[in-house]
Structures are given as C-alpha cells and as structure tokens.
Design an enzyme around this catalytic site. Structure first.
Site, PDB file in Angstrom:
ATOM      1  N   LYS A   1      27.089 -51.046  58.587  1.00  0.00           N
ATOM      2  CA  LYS A   1      25.931 -50.557  57.837  1.00  0.00           C
ATOM      3  C   LYS A   1      26.166 -50.754  56.352  1.00  0.00           C
ATOM      4  O   LYS A   1      27.308 -50.680  55.869  1.00  0.00           O
ATOM      5  CB  LYS A   1      25.697 -49.057  58.110  1.00  0.00           C
ATOM      6  CG  LYS A   1      24.551 -48.444  57.293  1.00  0.00           C
ATOM      7  CD  LYS A   1      24.427 -46.942  57.473  1.00  0.00           C
ATOM      8  CE  LYS A   1      23.331 -46.402  56.544  1.00  0.00           C
ATOM      9  NZ  LYS A   1      23.159 -44.937  56.666  1.00  0.00           N
TER      10      LYS A   1
ATOM     11  N   GLU B   1      18.739 -34.054  49.207  1.00  0.00           N
ATOM     12  CA  GLU B   1      19.968 -34.045  50.001  1.00  0.00           C
ATOM     13  C   GLU B   1      21.131 -33.305  49.340  1.00  0.00           C
ATOM     14  O   GLU B   1      21.625 -33.725  48.282  1.00  0.00           O
ATOM     15  CB  GLU B   1      20.398 -35.482  50.305  1.00  0.00           C
ATOM     16  CG  GLU B   1      21.583 -35.573  51.241  1.00  0.00           C
ATOM     17  CD  GLU B   1      21.842 -36.977  51.733  1.00  0.00           C
ATOM     18  OE1 GLU B   1      22.748 -37.154  52.572  1.00  0.00           O
ATOM     19  OE2 GLU B   1      21.141 -37.907  51.299  1.00  0.00           O
TER      20      GLU B   1
END
Length: 399
Positions: free
Chosen positions: A153, A203
């Site tokens: 990723k 976040e």
C-alpha cells in the site's frame, strides 16, 4: 469578525457557554497556537521556549524543554505545535507563555452561530500540483507495482496552490472550519518562519490520560452526497467494501502491533464503524488500552505510531520511497501530527490531514488517498477532490 461574536473583555469560566468559542475568536496568527478536540479547546499565546532541532530523539528534546519550564507550584507546562511527515524534518513545537483551556467546541452552544462569510471563488487563482491526470497516472503506476508484489500500500497526495490578491484572513478560515465540523480536531499553529498550518482533521493518532490511551485510526473513505438517500447508500457501501475493509484492517493491525508493547491491556474492536465529516465518510476503529508502569508519554506513543499506513503505506520504508518518487512537492507538516503534551506526559496528537499551509497570500492545500492493488486511479483522484472540499468550502473557492 462580526460584532456579536467578539471576545468578552473578561473571559467566561472554562465550562460556561461561549468559553470555547471565545478562544476560537481570540486566535491571532503568528503568536498563537489553537487546537480544538472533542474533549477540550486550547489557545496558547506567546512563546516561552522552543523545542530545538538536533540529533537527539524528539521525545527527549520535548521532555527536556518541558522539565526546564516546570515551576515549583505552577501547573504542568504544555508544549504545542506540529511534527512533520519526514523523519528528519524540523518540528515546530513550543511552550506558550500562557495556555487557556475551555470545554469542547461541540459542547458550546455558541458554535452553532453563523461565522464569518467565506470569500468569493473569483478571488482565488488555483494551480494543481500535480495536475489531476498526472496524479491519476502516478496512482496507476503504483497499482502496477503492487500487483507485481513490490509493496502492499502507498498513500499518494496532491496539492492545490491558492493565491489571492488580498491578505489571508486566517482567523476567519479557522472559525469556518471549526463551525463546519465542531466534532473534529481543528487547529492553527505556526509551522515554520512565516508559515501557519490550518486545518480540521477527523483523525486522532493517540491520546494519553494518566495510564489510559485511546487511538482512532481512519482508513477507507467515501465522499458524501447532498442527497440523503444517496448519502446513506454510500455509507452502507463503504461498510461492505472489501477493498476499503482490507485497507482499514492493515492500518488497525499496524497500530495494534505498535501499541501492544506499551500496554498491559489493549482493546481492538473486530469490525470498524463509520464516522462522518461534512464532506466524507470514513471507516473508524476506536482502540483503547491501559499502559504499563512507568507510562510512556503521549508523544512517545505518537512517535511509535507515526507514520501509520493510513498516511504512508506498507512496508513503511518502501512506501516512503514511492511517495518521494511520485509526489512533486515536499509534504512538510501534512500527514505529520499536530497537538499538545504537558510535562506529566498527558496529551493529544492528531494526524495532520484536511489542512493547508499559509504563507504570505498563498495557501497550499493537501489531500491524499490510500492506494492498494485493487485501487481505481479515477476513484482515488476523485477521493482527493472530495477531501479538498473541506478547505475549499472554508475559503469560498471551487476547483
């Protein structure tokens, strides 16, 4: 600032209605550091000491500065500021002369009042760096490399450079961001000489309160819709998306692995839930734990986590190289962390996303997307466009 929203001459008590919005409206760029979380609101003014940049670990430098600032009978001093994405970057952290605290913005009824109006779209000149088609090609190239087994990723970002003929009104931008998403983490801090980092992140990287910790990783996203039925459909699809659930699981597993050595107990839910901002849906997992004794500081924990796969990729060292090869700009504070810590080790550190860096009459906006082998270049490019909307709406600009 409208007359009805001016700061009272005598600040109200920290839990009184209007206390949090008073700190929001009192913010002044250059000298102040502002942070609002779902738990409380902080405004640091002036600078007592700055954390130096040298070869020692950042946690050691912060601890030394806070210990030096501690007084015999006073409250634990606080450091506030931002830490960059690059491991060798210069952190902009300082101990303010004064820190004022209030309850969370979301608990203050005055946050519902209308804030300053945004400017007109025609006031901004916008340049994409890189252009959307160039970014899409970089995503496609990364997908090919992942399908070949090179890495798992990578998070690729792009920027928008907004230039104005007028001076930037950072307090007004901050107020609009906070009023649009009062449940999130809104911040404005100096990020370097003549530069200010402003944003509204959804976040939490990690928070520590005594022997307890909480982390809230987000990974896997979908743009929201103004149509209610379509908005609900997108949320449900995100919760059932194999690609997004896998992306989220990678991040949660990395956080579990990083935090476990510090904990006597670590609770990680099996499946994510959803959180929303004004523009995005996100898969979310709330991780809680009890720390070993002696407890690490909030910054110790944040440094062990940073960067998570949610902002970099896996494996980390390969993802960093791919980012350097693919992004024609320096991230700086973007995808770093912003927050505070006191001399007792308590604090909040937030992932620096949904943000812009202001310098002179220019704003540089940042947005990224997690790219995996199943990613669609067009979808990831569209996701970054949706994420830009947080800040574009705050300044009255359109892409």
């Amino acid at each position: 600032m409208s007359a009805s929203l001016r700061v009272p001459a005598i600040p109200p008590p920290l839990d009184a209605p209007g206390a949090a919005t008073a700190l929001l409206e009192a913010y002044r760029p250059g000298t102040d550091r502002f942070l609002a979380t779902p738990r409380h609101t902080l405004l640091g003014s002036g600078t007592t000491a700055e954390v130096p940049h040298d070869a020692r670990p950042l946690t050691e430098r912060v601890r030394e500065v806070l210990d030096d600032a501690r007084t015999a009978n006073g409250p634990a001093p606080v450091v506030m500021g931002t830490v960059p994405f690059a491991p060798d970057g210069v952190a902009a952290l300082a101990v303010p002369e004064t820190v004022r605290w209030a309850t969370a913005l979301r608990a203050d009824p005055l946050i519902a009042l209308r804030g300053p109006d945004a400017g007109r779209s025609e006031e901004w000149r916008i340049r994409e760096v890189p252009a959307a088609d160039t970014y899409s090609a970089a995503v496609a190239a990364a997908v090919e490399r992942m399908r070949a087994g090179e890495f798992d990723k990578v998070v690729l970002a792009r920027t928008l450079e907004l230039s104005s003929a007028r001076d930037l009104d950072l307090p007004a931008m901050l107020s609009r961001l906070a009023r649009r998403d009062p449940d999130g983490y809104t911040f404005a801090v100096p990020s370097g000489p003549g530069r200010t980092l402003v944003g509204a992140s959804p976040e939490l990287l990690v928070a520590r309160r005594g022997a307890e910790l909480v982390a809230n990783p987000l990974a896997g996203s979908a743009p929201r819709s103004s149509d209610l039925a379509e908005d609900v459909r997108r949320a449900a699809a995100l919760l059932d998306s194999p690609k997004d659930l896998h992306e989220h699981a990678v991040v949660v597993d990395a956080i579990r692995e990083a935090l476990a050595p510090f904990c006597v107990r670590l609770d990680v839910p099996e499946r994510p839930t959803l959180v929303r901002t004004a523009t995005m849906w996100h898969l979310s997992t709330t991780v809680t734990g009890a720390l070993r004794d002696p407890s690490p500081t909030a910054l110790d924990l944040a440094s062990a986590l940073h960067p998570t796969p949610a902002v970099c990729g896996t494996p980390t060292d390969v993802a960093r190289r791919v980012i350097a090869e693919s992004e024609p700009f320096e991230r700086g504070a973007y995808t770093g962390m912003v927050g505070w810590q006191d001399a007792d080790g308590d604090g909040d550190w937030v992932v620096t996303i949904r943000c812009a860096e202001a310098e002179g009459r220019t704003l540089r906006l940042f947005a990224g997307a997690g790219v995996v082998a199943e990613s669609s270049p067009a979808a990831e490019t569209a996701e970054t466009g949706a994420k830009f909307r947080t800040f574009l709406n705050a300044v009255g600009a359109t892409l």
